[in-house]
Design a protein around this motif. Sequence first.
Motif, mmCIF file in Angstrom:
data_model
loop_
_atom_site.group_PDB
_atom_site.id
_atom_site.type_symbol
_atom_site.label_atom_id
_atom_site.label_comp_id
_atom_site.label_asym_id
_atom_site.label_seq_id
_atom_site.Cartn_x
_atom_site.Cartn_y
_atom_site.Cartn_z
ATOM 1 N N TYR A 101 -14.817 -17.903 27.564
ATOM 2 C CA TYR A 101 -13.423 -18.333 27.956
ATOM 3 C C TYR A 101 -12.353 -18.900 26.621
ATOM 4 C CZ TYR A 101 -9.221 -20.386 30.254
ATOM 5 O OH TYR A 101 -7.980 -20.664 30.697
ATOM 6 N N GLY A 102 -13.089 -19.925 26.185
ATOM 7 C CA GLY A 102 -12.742 -20.741 25.000
ATOM 8 C C GLY A 102 -12.314 -19.906 23.880
ATOM 9 N N LEU A 103 -13.055 -19.127 23.351
ATOM 10 C CA LEU A 103 -13.051 -18.070 22.331
ATOM 11 C C LEU A 103 -11.814 -17.382 22.672
ATOM 12 C CD1 LEU A 103 -16.740 -17.477 21.402
ATOM 13 C CD2 LEU A 103 -15.294 -19.082 20.404
ATOM 14 N N ASP A 104 -11.799 -16.864 23.975
ATOM 15 C CA ASP A 104 -10.704 -15.748 24.327
ATOM 16 C C ASP A 104 -9.443 -16.455 24.270
ATOM 17 O OD1 ASP A 104 -12.416 -13.506 24.868
ATOM 18 O OD2 ASP A 104 -12.559 -14.216 27.024
ATOM 19 N N ILE A 105 -9.350 -17.579 24.704
ATOM 20 C CA ILE A 105 -8.096 -18.704 24.519
ATOM 21 C C ILE A 105 -7.483 -18.588 23.217
ATOM 22 C CG2 ILE A 105 -6.947 -20.765 24.620
ATOM 23 C CD1 ILE A 105 -7.294 -19.198 27.413
ATOM 24 N N LYS A 106 -8.516 -18.738 22.238
ATOM 25 C CA LYS A 106 -8.103 -18.769 20.688
ATOM 26 C C LYS A 106 -7.921 -17.491 19.975
ATOM 27 C CE LYS A 106 -10.401 -23.352 19.474
ATOM 28 N NZ LYS A 106 -9.213 -24.071 19.187
ATOM 29 N N ALA A 150 -19.505 -24.941 26.114
ATOM 30 C CA ALA A 150 -19.205 -26.054 25.284
ATOM 31 C C ALA A 150 -19.858 -25.706 23.747
ATOM 32 C CB ALA A 150 -19.882 -27.371 25.791
ATOM 33 N N LEU A 151 -20.975 -25.286 23.851
ATOM 34 C CA LEU A 151 -21.636 -25.112 22.510
ATOM 35 C C LEU A 151 -21.014 -23.911 21.601
ATOM 36 C CD1 LEU A 151 -25.454 -25.059 23.637
ATOM 37 C CD2 LEU A 151 -24.393 -26.702 22.111
ATOM 38 N N VAL A 152 -20.639 -22.636 22.597
ATOM 39 C CA VAL A 152 -20.142 -21.526 21.763
ATOM 40 C C VAL A 152 -18.864 -21.966 20.690
ATOM 41 C CG1 VAL A 152 -18.381 -21.013 23.387
ATOM 42 C CG2 VAL A 152 -19.782 -18.985 22.207
ATOM 43 N N MET A 153 -18.307 -22.954 21.231
ATOM 44 C CA MET A 153 -16.944 -23.533 20.524
ATOM 45 C C MET A 153 -17.510 -24.012 19.031
ATOM 46 S SD MET A 153 -14.745 -22.295 22.415
ATOM 47 C CE MET A 153 -13.306 -22.826 21.689
ATOM 48 N N ASN A 154 -18.494 -24.054 18.926
ATOM 49 C CA ASN A 154 -18.914 -24.749 17.405
ATOM 50 C C ASN A 154 -18.323 -26.054 17.180
ATOM 51 O OD1 ASN A 154 -20.909 -22.806 17.166
ATOM 52 N ND2 ASN A 154 -19.471 -21.603 15.657
ATOM 53 N N SER A 155 -17.976 -26.858 18.268
ATOM 54 C CA SER A 155 -17.239 -28.062 17.806
ATOM 55 C C SER A 155 -18.343 -28.878 17.195
ATOM 56 C CB SER A 155 -16.697 -28.770 19.127
ATOM 57 O OG SER A 155 -15.938 -27.745 19.637
ATOM 58 N N PRO A 156 -17.755 -30.066 16.396
ATOM 59 C CA PRO A 156 -18.450 -31.163 15.931
ATOM 60 C C PRO A 156 -19.080 -32.418 16.944
ATOM 61 C CG PRO A 156 -16.196 -31.704 15.410
ATOM 62 C CD PRO A 156 -16.136 -30.282 16.061
ATOM 63 N N ILE A 157 -18.395 -32.037 18.034
ATOM 64 C CA ILE A 157 -19.007 -32.997 19.216
ATOM 65 C C ILE A 157 -18.809 -32.722 20.305
ATOM 66 C CG2 ILE A 157 -16.674 -34.395 19.162
ATOM 67 C CD1 ILE A 157 -18.048 -37.068 19.445
ATOM 68 N N ILE A 158 -19.840 -32.889 21.268
ATOM 69 C CA ILE A 158 -19.887 -32.474 22.726
ATOM 70 C C ILE A 158 -19.777 -33.697 23.488
ATOM 71 C CG2 ILE A 158 -20.980 -31.235 24.238
ATOM 72 C CD1 ILE A 158 -21.878 -29.188 22.131
ATOM 73 N N LEU A 159 -19.184 -33.554 24.606
ATOM 74 C CA LEU A 159 -19.050 -34.618 25.442
ATOM 75 C C LEU A 159 -19.504 -34.142 26.749
ATOM 76 C CD1 LEU A 159 -15.432 -35.832 24.969
ATOM 77 C CD2 LEU A 159 -17.222 -36.645 23.782
ATOM 78 N N LEU A 160 -20.440 -35.086 27.532
ATOM 79 C CA LEU A 160 -21.316 -34.741 28.714
ATOM 80 C C LEU A 160 -21.008 -35.778 29.825
ATOM 81 C CD1 LEU A 160 -23.369 -33.770 26.404
ATOM 82 C CD2 LEU A 160 -23.967 -32.319 28.189
ATOM 83 N N ASP A 161 -20.320 -35.425 30.687
ATOM 84 C CA ASP A 161 -20.068 -36.479 31.882
ATOM 85 C C ASP A 161 -21.056 -36.131 33.053
ATOM 86 O OD1 ASP A 161 -18.935 -38.370 33.541
ATOM 87 O OD2 ASP A 161 -17.102 -37.207 34.000
ATOM 88 N N GLU A 162 -22.185 -37.086 32.929
ATOM 89 C CA GLU A 162 -23.167 -37.055 34.279
ATOM 90 C C GLU A 162 -23.268 -35.647 34.549
ATOM 91 O OE1 GLU A 162 -23.804 -40.409 36.762
ATOM 92 O OE2 GLU A 162 -21.715 -41.269 36.255
ATOM 93 N N PRO A 163 -23.651 -34.895 33.650
ATOM 94 C CA PRO A 163 -23.882 -33.563 33.803
ATOM 95 C C PRO A 163 -25.207 -32.983 34.950
ATOM 96 C CG PRO A 163 -24.643 -33.645 31.709
ATOM 97 C CD PRO A 163 -24.018 -34.921 32.253
#
Length: 360
Positions: A101-106, A150-163
């Motif tokens: 989804y995130g890659l498609d948006i971009k 989240a991982l597929v976006m190759n972002s420098p930081i990932i946030l996890l809220d009580e997953p």
Amino acid sequence: MESNILLDLKNVNKVFGNNHVLKNINLKIERGKFITFLGPSGCGKTTLLRSIAGFYTIDDGEVWIDGNLVNELPPYKRGTPMVFQEYALFPHMTVFDNIAYGLDIKKRPEAEVQERVMAVMAQVKLSGLEERYPHEMSGGQQQRVAMARALVMNSPIILLDEPLSNLDAKLREEVRVELRTIQQELGLTVIYVTHDQLEALSMSDQIVVFNKGAIDQYGTPHEIYYKPRTQYVADFIGTTNFIEAVVVQSKEGTATVSYGFGGDNVTITTDEKLTEGEEVLLSVRPESLRLNHPDISGFNIIGVVQSSMFLGEKERYFLADQWGKEWIVDAYDIGQKTFDGQVRMSAAIDKIHIIKKVSP
């Protein structure tokens, strides 16, 4: 910003109505680390996470990510994908489409999308499930899809809220190990929110302990557990015994304190700057105490066993000392041996920690 610092928070404040939720938060987070925000409900940890992501606008302060001030940037421009407690998967989309989804948006090229989605699915052990829908998957599998997105976006930081809060205990432990392994293998910077102390201690490179909107301590799991800086941290992380003490003498790196009504003295290593006559607390973990041990000298208290509780790998004893104070002692690998009546509680000097008292 220092090149190794990926996230830099400067004097961050957030207010909801009359509630000052975040109070002058200053925090630097290094690249490639697994950082846990730990604290009870309402302490500000999730508010700070969402402020980093851009879902909340802070009232004061600065948020720097990878050398860029991001205060004015919307969430989708910050490069901080977030995995929510509820997973937030699209029920009408397949696993592949959810992750992509995130890659498609971009508007990334189709070949690139295919390659990156398949690669990340392999990393989180979802290969072969591309055409499944969320309702056809277990809670653990849904959690992996959310992580992959989240991982597929190759972002420098990932946030996890009580997953992991929606998973059963056994699955939680399995996914916990997987998350830590993925983070280490890929060198990711992860910020993880939880109220579970064991989760924080077992997964983190460093832990941020929150107390009513402020940071009480930021350190390694070992530092947080064995060298708590405040009574709140010592009490919140695991179980501990506190005993009142008075500083008799203070030198560089050590302090001699008098404890108990009997006035026994013990000299303890400490980084705290203390003054003679200052009242302090001693913190001793239940597993650091020994009952009727012949070889430990230095810190000793006489107590009487009030009750005990069998917990499998250990027996937990509840005792009262001669002044009426309650103690908890954990005895491991004792077989059929049990303690009763009057006993001597002892602890090695390096297992005793001095905590400064904070004025109310």
